[in-house]
Scaffold this motif. Structure first.
Motif, short mmCIF file in Angstrom:
data_model
loop_
_atom_site.label_atom_id
_atom_site.label_comp_id
_atom_site.label_asym_id
_atom_site.label_seq_id
_atom_site.Cartn_x
_atom_site.Cartn_y
_atom_site.Cartn_z
N PHE A 54 0.86 -1.20 0.00
CA PHE A 54 0.00 0.00 0.00
C PHE A 54 0.88 1.24 0.00
O PHE A 54 1.99 1.22 0.52
CB PHE A 54 -0.97 0.00 1.19
N LYS A 110 0.02 -3.00 -7.78
CA LYS A 110 0.02 -4.19 -6.91
C LYS A 110 -0.90 -3.90 -5.73
O LYS A 110 -0.84 -2.80 -5.14
CB LYS A 110 1.44 -4.46 -6.40
N VAL A 113 -1.78 -0.42 -4.43
CA VAL A 113 -0.92 0.61 -5.02
C VAL A 113 -1.36 0.89 -6.46
O VAL A 113 -1.46 -0.04 -7.26
CB VAL A 113 0.55 0.16 -5.02
N VAL A 114 -1.64 2.15 -6.76
CA VAL A 114 -2.01 2.50 -8.13
C VAL A 114 -1.00 3.49 -8.72
O VAL A 114 -0.23 4.11 -8.00
CB VAL A 114 -3.43 3.12 -8.21
N ASP B 66 5.77 8.13 -5.58
CA ASP B 66 5.07 7.94 -6.85
C ASP B 66 5.00 9.23 -7.65
O ASP B 66 4.64 9.21 -8.81
CB ASP B 66 3.69 7.33 -6.64
N ARG B 188 9.21 6.62 -8.54
CA ARG B 188 9.31 5.28 -7.95
C ARG B 188 10.63 4.61 -8.33
O ARG B 188 10.67 3.46 -8.77
CB ARG B 188 8.15 4.38 -8.39
N LEU B 552 7.32 -5.26 -7.13
CA LEU B 552 7.12 -4.23 -6.13
C LEU B 552 7.19 -4.93 -4.77
O LEU B 552 6.33 -5.75 -4.45
CB LEU B 552 5.76 -3.57 -6.34
N GLN B 554 7.87 -3.92 -0.93
CA GLN B 554 8.11 -2.84 0.04
C GLN B 554 8.97 -3.28 1.21
O GLN B 554 9.69 -2.47 1.79
CB GLN B 554 6.76 -2.26 0.49
#
Lengths: 256, 640
Positions: A54, A110, A113-114, B66, B188, B552, B554
């Motif tokens: 997120f 994902k 997450v956008v 982002d 990103r 992705l 984190q």
């Protein structure tokens, strides 16, 4: 308290997503919504399950990065950012549904997450005053009435989170674009380019696939910064003014 | 190593203008032949990338968020200083210089700080021209307030969102250059190493945070505008993503690290509520203009804000007003923080944890009316209410100090260049202008000064001296750096231990806060050093990161940052051990005056401690840059 969360899981932009349900047994009312997710993720990692991705960063309501649709509402039941929502808003035993922003222009990368780079591209199309560093007049050379400065400020407080788009049934970005166009249209520094700015930003907004505004005011109701729908009215005026009195007409008329 | 600060000779107020004239220029037609990498898009990075793009350089800019608009400068609340003297209250460039040098407890360079004060006035002009909606008076001119202990009103502000508005201004300038094709933006994307070729910084290695792809980027110069390292304490007012990785990688490639132990603990933050706490929220220092700080004269266990209103005036200890009658609640941040700690250590702290003091607005509301307080602080009061559930219009706020800013950072010379040629550090990422303590509303000023008005001049001097021939990323140095980054990522993923990254980070934070926080002692620091070394071993044998490197991930992002924080933490402790004096935010218990105030030792420690990396698990080597004061007299700070 005990909380059940139904979370949208999606491995990547190509994969098919779906909801998964998780149980949390020790949620403190003082936790923020994202801290509840931290606890859930720690729980998942301990079980060897992939934690939920997120977006979040400042966790103080200003960076605009967090973006969860909670029980059908962007940022949840209060008019705040997700990070400023606290668990005291919920009741013991609640089931909470969490999804990403849903809009064609914001593809899911994902889980929650956008990709919001469409907003960046709209800003790049005209969301600025064309001044270089240096060579500008003294800051107090042009007085700006306080009322005007305050109104420009109110528009400028947009954090670019995209809740307006997520709230809108048409996934319209008019509130976002309206806020930026308004800020510059109100200030003397923004006036020289106001027409091109409105035209370009609207054109880019359309090219990105955001929908039209049908005045349902869902955006205003969900905006965590309280950006007013009057900014959309101003955007419409600016845009119409621009297309009906384009520069070719104005400058071409007087010369010869 | 000879640390040459390159401060120009001559009178203080002529140094910068003379230096600008002496800097070499790059011909306008040749600027497009040079590539510059800018890492980070906060105030320093966005303003630098935009300004260099305007000049004609080819810029590649990188941010891990982002969007470049989300860099943590966005969260700065209070304001930005500038020596405009619009209020006719006796401000001047020299006074801003003097206040900043004194506020920094005489651990910053005179030349740098004077330059900062000089360009401060240009920053405000620039921002207004960009359409930044600063607060204004009814006559239409800009409004100012006094901030953080300043005796003049020189702070410009945009309600409690000044950082946001300034950053959006810089972001708009950046967007204009992106649209002009002069800046290529990488969102990103995280920098994981600097590439040094023939002794010069020639590029970086990055990881695409969405796809996991590791890439090399070459350029003629690299600018690190990557902010501070407050998150070494786990809990801080920094954004969750704020990290030291870029600066630390540069340090390991030869850039000296200046004054790493100088951290700023901000007095007005919302106290910790429980173990789940993931970050701390700052309440702007401007609140101290109208709020009064107090605790009960005698300890009351678990005192709630709602019950505080019933405590009579005679039983309250307004301890800042009592100890510092002339500055009162407006003493500098380090003094306010330390005194809050003292009263809590005495057991007079309030709230469930006892680690909080009151910040009370009832007198100000009585005096000015609720609407006036609301106009000044409305958004801050709302934020406080959202987080705590208490209404500060009716009950006092509870506050406690939290890590907020790091004055230390990569050592840079007057041109903002690190000890690696071609590698620059701007904004909070460098160590330069705030000495041992930063004054309120000075961070925004420094970030924008570096980006808009200093680097555009100084980088030309460096580039003019080098060939514009482009470097291929096929060179061995780039390949090797890529391999190293990939191996490190692979190594972390293979550990599959028992602890989460956050758990280890939290342990590091507790150690740092306990022993290298508001008050430091030799024995405590030695304990911390041992604990950090043990933590490093545990990290590399017991961290658990799920998922892969090609997605992705984190947890993987966090793990890389925490691994660097652990190493930095040890250096901070070493630096704090070395500096056996109290100055600014660095309070050594062994060095106090008889009445418990910080005791500076100018004869021994009037220097910048710049540390050189000597290899894995090797002690770092200390280099000293002696600070020369030709204009100000060093005095012990007194706010009594």
């Amino acid at each position: 308290m005990k909380i059940t969360v139904k979370v949208w899981r999606q491995a990547n932009s190509q994969a098919k997503g779906g909801f998964k349900t998780y149980q949390l047994d020790h949620v403190s009312t003082d936790m923020s919504f994202l801290e509840m997710f931290d606890v859930l993720n720690a729980q998942l990692i301990r079980k060897g399950e992939d934690p939920i991705a997120f977006d979040h960063d400042c966790r103080e309501g200003i960076c605009g990065m967090c973006s969860m649709v909670i029980n059908g509402r962007p940022h949840g039941p209060l008019q705040t950012t997700t990070c400023q929502l606290h668990m005291r808003t919920f009741k013991d035993g609640d089931t909470i549904t969490v999804e990403p922003w849903r809009a064609n222009a914001f593809p899911v990368l994902k889980d929650l997450v956008v990709d919001r780079t469409a907003f960046d591209r709209i800003q790049q199309s005209g969301g600025y005053v064309s001044v270089n560093t240096g060579g500008v007049p003294d800051a107090n050379e042009i007085p700006i009435p306080k009322k005007v400065a305050d109104e420009a400020f109110d528009a400028a407080t947009c954090i670019g989170c995209g809740a307006c788009v997520a709230a809108c049934k048409n996934a319209s970005a008019m509130l976002f674009v309206g806020a930026k166009v308004s800020q510059y249209a109100l200030l003397p520094q923004g006036k020289p380019e106001r027409k091109e700015r409105a035209e370009r930003m609207v054109a880019q907004m359309d090219a990105e696939g955001f929908g039209a505004c049908t005045n349902t005011r869902a955006c205003e109701a969900e905006c965590p910064k309280g950006i007013k729908i009057t900014n959309i009215a101003r955007l419409n005026r600016e845009y119409l003014g621009a297309v009906f009195t384009s520069y070719e007409v104005e400058t071409g008329g007087g010369g010869e | 190593m000879n640390l040459d600060s390159k401060i120009p000779a001559g009178p203080l107020n002529e140094k910068w203008s003379k230096h600008k004239f002496n800097l070499k220029l790059v011909n306008p037609a040749n600027k497009r032949k040079y590539d510059v990498i800018v890492v980070g898009t906060g105030l320093a990075g966005a303003s630098a990338a935009a300004s260099l793009g305007e000049l004609g350089y080819n810029v590649k800019a990188f941010c891990f968020q982002d969007s470049p608009r989300r860099a943590h400068s966005i969260a700065a609340q209070g304001g930005i200083n500038a020596a405009k003297n619009y209020q006719n209250d006796g401000d001047s460039i020299y006074r801003l210089f003097y206040d900043t040098i004194k506020g920094g407890d005489y651990r910053a360079r005179e030349g740098n700080v004077h330059r900062l004060a000089e360009v401060s006035v240009n920053i405000i002009d620039q921002c207004v021209a960009q359409g930044v909606p600063f607060a204004r008076e009814y006559g239409g001119l800009l409004s100012n307030r006094s901030f953080g202990g300043a005796q003049v009103s020189r702070t410009f502000y945009a309600r409690g969102q000044t950082g946001q508005q300034l950053l959006l201004g810089a972001y708009s300038a950046l967007n204009r250059q992106i649209s002009n094709g002069k800046v290529k933006m990488y969102n990103r994307t995280e920098m994981l190493d600097v590439v040094v070729v023939d002794g010069k910084a020639r590029g970086i290695i990055t990881r695409d945070l969405v796809t996991g792809k590791i890439e090399a980027h070459a350029a003629h110069a690299v600018l690190l505008c990557t902010g501070g390292y407050g998150n070494v304490f786990y809990l801080s007012t920094n954004a969750k993503g704020s990290n030291v990785t870029a600066a630390w990688r540069a340090h390991k490639k030869g850039a000296l690290f200046g004054n790493p132990c100088f951290t700023q603990i901000h007095p007005t933050c919302i106290p910790v509520s429980g173990d789940h706490q993931s970050k701390l929220t700052l309440m702007s220092e401007s609140l101290r203009n109208d709020g009064r700080v107090w605790v009960p004269k005698t300890a009351i266990k678990g005192l709630k804000a709602a019950d505080a209103v019933r405590i009579p005036e005679t039983d309250r200890d307004y301890f800042l007003e009592r100890r510092y009658p002339s500055f009162g609640n407006l003493v500098p941040r380090d003094v306010a923080s330390r005194n809050a700690k003292y009263v809590c250590d005495e057991g007079r702290g309030v709230g469930t944890t006892g680690l909080a003091v009151f910040l009370d607005f009832s007198d100000a509301i009585k005096r000015d009316g609720r609407h006036v307080i609301e106009a000044k602080y409305g958004n801050l009061f709302d934020m406080y209410r959202q987080i705590t559930g208490d209404n500060p219009y009716e009950v006092p706020m509870m506050i406690y100090p939290a890590v907020h800013y790091t004055m230390g950072g990569l050592w840079v010379d007057y041109n903002l260049m690190t000890t690696v040629p071609g590698l620059y550090a701007l904004g909070e990422a460098n160590f330069s202008d705030h000495g041992a303590n930063r004054l309120g509303a000075s961070a925004l000023m420094q970030g924008l000064a570096d980006g808009y008005f200093i680097i555009p001049y100084t980088i030309g001097d460096y580039l003019a001296g080098m060939s514009w021939e482009k470097m291929s990323t096929d060179r061995a140095e780039f390949k090797e750096a890529i391999t190293n980054v990939q191996q490190r990522v692979g190594k972390m993923l293979q550990i599959k231990g028992a602890k989460t990254v956050d758990q280890l980070h939290r342990e590091l934070g507790l150690t740092m806060w306990e022993y290298c926080g508001m008050s430091r002692s030799e024995s405590g620091l030695l304990t911390a050093k041992k604990k950090i070394q043990e933590l490093k071993t545990e990290f590399w044998s017991n961290v658990n990161i799920l998922g892969s490197a090609n997605e992705l991930n984190q947890e993987l992002e966090k793990a890389g940052r925490v691994a660097d924080f652990i190493e930095l933490g040890e250096l901070m402790v070493d630096d704090a051990l070395n500096r056996s004096e109290s100055c600014g935010g660095h309070f050594r218990e062994e060095s106090q005056t008889p009445d418990g105030e910080a005791l500076r030792k100018d004869d021994q420690y009037a220097y910048v401690a710049a540390w050189e990396y000597k290899g894995e698990n090797q002690p770092e080597e200390l280099h000293k840059e002696n600070l020369v004061f030709e204009n100000v007299k060093l005095t012990q700070r007194s706010y009594k």
